[in-house]
Design an enzyme around this catalytic site. Sequence first.
Site, PDB file in Angstrom:
ATOM      1  N   SER A  20       0.831  -1.213   0.000  1.00  0.00           N
ATOM      2  CA  SER A  20       0.000   0.000   0.000  1.00  0.00           C
ATOM      3  C   SER A  20       0.863   1.260   0.000  1.00  0.00           C
ATOM      4  O   SER A  20       0.587   2.232  -0.717  1.00  0.00           O
ATOM      5  CB  SER A  20      -0.887   0.026   1.250  1.00  0.00           C
ATOM      6  OG  SER A  20      -1.801  -1.035   1.224  1.00  0.00           O
ATOM      7  N   GLY A  93      -5.851  -3.703  -7.743  1.00  0.00           N
ATOM      8  CA  GLY A  93      -7.007  -2.890  -7.350  1.00  0.00           C
ATOM      9  C   GLY A  93      -6.581  -1.532  -6.828  1.00  0.00           C
ATOM     10  O   GLY A  93      -7.251  -0.518  -7.059  1.00  0.00           O
ATOM     11  N   ARG A 121     -13.872  -6.822 -10.677  1.00  0.00           N
ATOM     12  CA  ARG A 121     -13.971  -6.180  -9.348  1.00  0.00           C
ATOM     13  C   ARG A 121     -14.836  -4.925  -9.405  1.00  0.00           C
ATOM     14  O   ARG A 121     -14.871  -4.218 -10.414  1.00  0.00           O
ATOM     15  CB  ARG A 121     -12.560  -5.899  -8.825  1.00  0.00           C
ATOM     16  CG  ARG A 121     -11.855  -7.235  -8.602  1.00  0.00           C
ATOM     17  CD  ARG A 121     -10.515  -7.088  -8.001  1.00  0.00           C
ATOM     18  NE  ARG A 121     -10.586  -6.628  -6.630  1.00  0.00           N
ATOM     19  CZ  ARG A 121      -9.513  -6.342  -5.914  1.00  0.00           C
ATOM     20  NH1 ARG A 121      -8.308  -6.448  -6.440  1.00  0.00           N
ATOM     21  NH2 ARG A 121      -9.649  -5.941  -4.664  1.00  0.00           N
ATOM     22  N   ASP A 316      -6.837  -8.269   4.536  1.00  0.00           N
ATOM     23  CA  ASP A 316      -6.001  -9.075   3.631  1.00  0.00           C
ATOM     24  C   ASP A 316      -5.408 -10.301   4.327  1.00  0.00           C
ATOM     25  O   ASP A 316      -4.862 -11.188   3.662  1.00  0.00           O
ATOM     26  CB  ASP A 316      -4.861  -8.226   3.056  1.00  0.00           C
ATOM     27  CG  ASP A 316      -5.383  -7.166   2.097  1.00  0.00           C
ATOM     28  OD1 ASP A 316      -6.531  -7.285   1.626  1.00  0.00           O
ATOM     29  OD2 ASP A 316      -4.640  -6.210   1.811  1.00  0.00           O
TER      30      ASP A 316
END
Length: 429
Positions: A20, A93, A121, A316
Amino acid sequence: MKISHLSNLHGEINIPGDKSISHRSIMLGALASGTTEVSGFLQGADCLSSIACFKKLGIEIENNCKTNIVKIHGKGLHGLTAPKEVLDVGNSGTTTRLMSGILAAQSFPSKVDGDASIRKRPMGRIITPLSEMGASFECLSNDKCAPYIIHGGNLHGINYNSPVASAQVKSSILLAGLYAEGSTTVTEPALSRNHTELMFESFGVDIKVTNSGKTVTVNSGNKLMAQHIHVPGDISSAAYFIAAGLITPNSEITIKNVGINPTRDGILTVCKMMGADIKYSNIKDDIGEPVADITVSTTTLHGCTIEGDIIPKLIDEIPIIAIMAAFAEGTTIIKDAQELKVKESNRIDVMSTNLKLMGCDIEPTEDGMIINGGKPLHGAVIDSKLDHRIAMSFAIAGGLADGDTEITGAECVNISYPSFYNDLYNLTK
Ligand code: S3P
């Protein structure tokens, strides 16, 4: 990939950089003035997709994949140029949703597409707020999915109550908010990871965080200044070794330099709830992102209930938590995790199907799963569905089951952790 007979895991392991934070460093680096230098960058396929997309948007980026140092020659908030080709996000994503927030504000159109998983998605979750801000989306196949063309433009701020606790949605809107007239506020039902907020602050963006972190406001008129960013190790990658150290017989592992941001540390809370003793050392803080070495050793775990506001803090890690639960005594109940259905695969289905194949007593539910742990597992052929977190979770389960386990599509670990199998193997020596 075949795996069997894991035991006696010992030693230290350095985890690759946080996915991230690596994505965000490319995006904010691109929008800042000057050169942002990033160390500890994750060389996973997802983050490389972010680099490739921002290169197509006219940003010069030097990536030294031996040192993991990336230099981004930012051109300021208004420096991106129209891409000549489709922006291919691969499997990512985070690239799709965060970059779309930036593209929503550009004066040129951009086409965004990705792999088969990305095309399934849900993108309505960003299309709705970004359209409210003034952008328009032309979806080329399915409604509210990629591929789409974004026609960006003059945005105005909104006050958005997000129906989902999603850092990708929050960040997409906040990035668009950098360009919008007036202020942009996002409120989410539970606090999701706050890396965008922390990185905004270090790049000099004026943001206001209230409501215990769940409401964030950004104003336009900011000028982002290039930074030095050190990316901590990814707790989502560390999770496989935390679990392996706890459930593998005769083991003790120290995982170095793990990011333990409180919006990401739900896995550690769950391990403690299951009876684990987690030892922290070398705790430090890097641009607001706390980091520590974590030591775990073999423990008899017991089941627990995981629900509510902790879910976004471990979303996650649920696949590997399910594996821990299969090896724990008693029942583990996971609730409020319907988001698992819209990850790289439908992780409720894929975890239940595959754990059942190995002999586990597991039932999928609408928003999670119920696992009666403690039954010995046996080897099986596991279809990873090309989902990196499924492949890594079953590498650990397979290593502890009787007989051989074969994982199909095992190379998908390249998405977030290219050296995963090597690192696991090294702990057995
Ligand atoms: C991410 C946020 C999470 C997480 C994903 C990375 C991010 O998704 O599952 O792997 O970097 O913002 P959501 O925010 O959609 O839950």
